[in-house]
Design a protein around this motif. Structure first.
Motif, PDB file in Angstrom:
ATOM      1  N   ILE A   1      27.480 -21.617  19.226  1.00 48.50           N
ATOM      2  CA  ILE A   1      28.208 -22.282  20.310  1.00 48.50           C
ATOM      3  C   ILE A   1      27.666 -23.678  20.580  1.00 48.50           C
ATOM      4  CG2 ILE A   1      28.877 -22.131  22.739  1.00 48.50           C
ATOM      5  CD1 ILE A   1      28.632 -19.095  22.495  1.00 48.50           C
ATOM      6  N   GLU A   2      26.349 -23.785  20.764  1.00 45.01           N
ATOM      7  CA  GLU A   2      25.749 -25.062  21.126  1.00 45.01           C
ATOM      8  C   GLU A   2      25.159 -25.759  19.899  1.00 45.01           C
ATOM      9  OE1 GLU A   2      22.789 -23.981  23.911  1.00 45.01           O
ATOM     10  OE2 GLU A   2      24.202 -23.502  25.524  1.00 45.01           O
ATOM     11  N   SER A   3      24.917 -27.059  20.033  1.00 47.36           N
ATOM     12  CA  SER A   3      24.255 -27.816  18.975  1.00 47.36           C
ATOM     13  C   SER A   3      22.788 -27.410  18.899  1.00 47.36           C
ATOM     14  CB  SER A   3      24.363 -29.318  19.241  1.00 47.36           C
ATOM     15  OG  SER A   3      25.706 -29.740  19.200  1.00 47.36           O
ATOM     16  N   GLY A   4      22.274 -27.344  17.686  1.00 52.25           N
ATOM     17  CA  GLY A   4      20.863 -27.064  17.481  1.00 52.25           C
ATOM     18  C   GLY A   4      20.122 -28.342  17.126  1.00 52.25           C
ATOM     19  N   ARG A   5      18.884 -28.196  16.645  1.00 59.42           N
ATOM     20  CA  ARG A   5      18.098 -29.379  16.309  1.00 59.42           C
ATOM     21  C   ARG A   5      17.317 -29.140  15.026  1.00 59.42           C
ATOM     22  NH1 ARG A   5      14.567 -26.109  16.145  1.00 59.42           N
ATOM     23  NH2 ARG A   5      13.376 -25.219  17.855  1.00 59.42           N
ATOM     24  N   PHE A   6      17.051 -30.252  14.338  1.00 55.88           N
ATOM     25  CA  PHE A   6      16.236 -30.233  13.128  1.00 55.88           C
ATOM     26  C   PHE A   6      15.247 -31.385  13.206  1.00 55.88           C
ATOM     27  CE2 PHE A   6      15.401 -32.225   9.007  1.00 55.88           C
ATOM     28  CZ  PHE A   6      14.776 -31.182   8.343  1.00 55.88           C
TER      29      PHE A   6
END
Length: 307
Positions: A167-172
C-alpha cells in the motif's frame, strides 16, 4: 439436567480454549520448524534454526536462520538472518498459494550466492513455484550485506536496508554498491531511493548514482518465478542522455536464455563509459539507437544481436 448439560458444555468449551492457549505456541513453533526443514530438503538445501517463539495471536519470531546449499551444487548459497519476525498464513502456505507470508521483518541479514560453472558442479533441481508462493506481501530488512558471484562477475551490496509494502511507499538505502566484471568496474556509494512492492514486482525509483547519473526507476519482476523466469527494466539518465532497457532471463532445465532490448539517445560514449566504469574506454556519440541481444552471454557467438 439442562443446567448440568449447560455447565458441562461450558466447561468443555473453557478447557478447549485453555488448551489452545497453552499448547498452540508449542504446536505452531514445532510445526513451523518441521515445515521449514521439509521445504529445505525439497529445495536440496540445509537449514539451521534458532529459537522459535509463537505467542497466541501474535507474529512468529525466529532468533536465527541459516540456509546453505549442499556441497557440489552448481549454485552455492549461504543466507543468514538474525531476529526474523513472520506473520504467516498457515492455510495459504500449506495450500501452496501466494501471500502465504503476510509480513516478513529481518533485523540483520547476509547473503552470498556463487555460481560454479565447472564440469564437476551438480545442477540442483529447485522448486521455483514453492519459492514464489513464499514471497511476502510486505517486508522490511533493517540491514543486509549481499555478495553475488557469477563467473568473473562480482556484485557487492554493503550496509543496505530495504522495505516493501503493498500500500505505502517503502525505502531503499545502501552504503556501497560495487560491480566488477571483464566489461566494467564501478562503485557507487550512499544510495537512496523509494520502493514499491506489488504483485511480486519490486520497483526502486529516484536514485542518484553519481553526478550526472540518475536511475529514474528499476523494476525487478519476480511474478513468473514459477515459470523459471525473471525480468528487469530500468530507465537511466546519463549526462543528459537516456538509456532504457528490458532484460529477461529464462532458465528451463540446465539451459539459460537472455533477452535484452533497449534504446539509447543523446549519449556521449566517452563520458558514459567513464561514468559506468567500462574497462575499455569508448569514443564518439549516439544520437539515437535501438539494441537487442538474444542468447547466452557465456556463448555470445551462439546468440543474435542487433544495433
Amino acid at each position: 439436567m439442562p443446567k448440568n448439560r449447560l455447565f458441562l458444555i461450558s466447561l468443555a468449551t473453557l478447557m478447549v480454549v485453555l488448551g489452545t492457549i497453552v499448547f498452540a505456541p508449542f504446536v505452531v513453533s514445532n510445526g513451523l520448524r518441521l515445515w521449514l526443514h521439509w521445504q529445505a530438503r525439497r529445495q536440496q538445501l540445509n537449514i539451521e534454526l534458532g529459537k522459535i517463539s509463537a505467542p497466541v495471536l501474535r507474529p512468529v519470531s525466529i532468533e536465527r536462520i541459516r540456509v546453505t546449499s549442499k556441497p557440489g551444487s552448481a549454485t552455492q548459497i549461504e543466507l543468514n538472518a538474525e531476529q526474523a519476525v513472520i506473520h504467516p498464513s498457515l492455510a495459504k502456505i500449506l495450500a501452496g498459494r501466494g501471500d502465504g507470508i503476510r509480513t516478513l521483518s529481518i533485523k540483520t541479514g547476509r547473503a552470498e550466492i556463487r555460481r560454479d560453472y565447472s564440469e564437476s558442479a551438480r545442477v540442483a533441481r529447485f522448486n521455483w513455484t514453492a519459492l514464489q508462493a513464499l514471497l511476502p506481501a510486505n517486508f522490511d530488512i533493517g540491514h543486509i550485506d549481499l555478495r553475488v558471484e557469477n563467473g568473473p562477475t562480482v556484485v557487492l551490496l554493503r550496509n543496505a536496508s530495504i522495505s516493501g509494502n503493498q500500500i505505502e511507499s517503502g525505502r531503499f538505502s545502501s552504503g556501497e554498491f560495487t560491480i566488477t566484471s571483464p566489461l566494467l568496474r564501478q562503485s557507487f556509494s550512499q544510495l537512496r531511493g523509494a520502493t514499491k512492492w506489488q504483485e511480486d514486482r519490486l520497483t526502486i525509483g529516484g536514485m542518484n548514482l553519481a553526478r550526472g547519473l540518475d536511475l529514474q526507476s528499476i523494476t525487478i519482476d519476480l511474478s513468473r518465478l514459477d515459470k523459471q523466469r525473471a525480468d528487469l527494466q530500468f530507465d537511466l539518465d546519463v549526462l543528459g542522455g537516456k538509456i532504457r532497457a528490458s532484460i529477461s532471463n529464462e532458465w528451463p532445465g540446465q539451459h539459460t536464455r537472455w533477452n535484452v532490448a533497449g534504446t539509447a539517445s543523446g549519449i556521449s560514449l566517452a563520458q558514459t563509459s567513464e561514468a559506468l566504469g567500462f574497462t575499455d574506454p569508448l569514443g564518439g556519440s549516439l544520437r539515437a539507437c535501438n539494441f537487442t541481444f538474444r542468447g547466452d552471454p557465456r556463448d555470445p557467438l551462439g546468440g543474435t544481436a542487433s544495433v
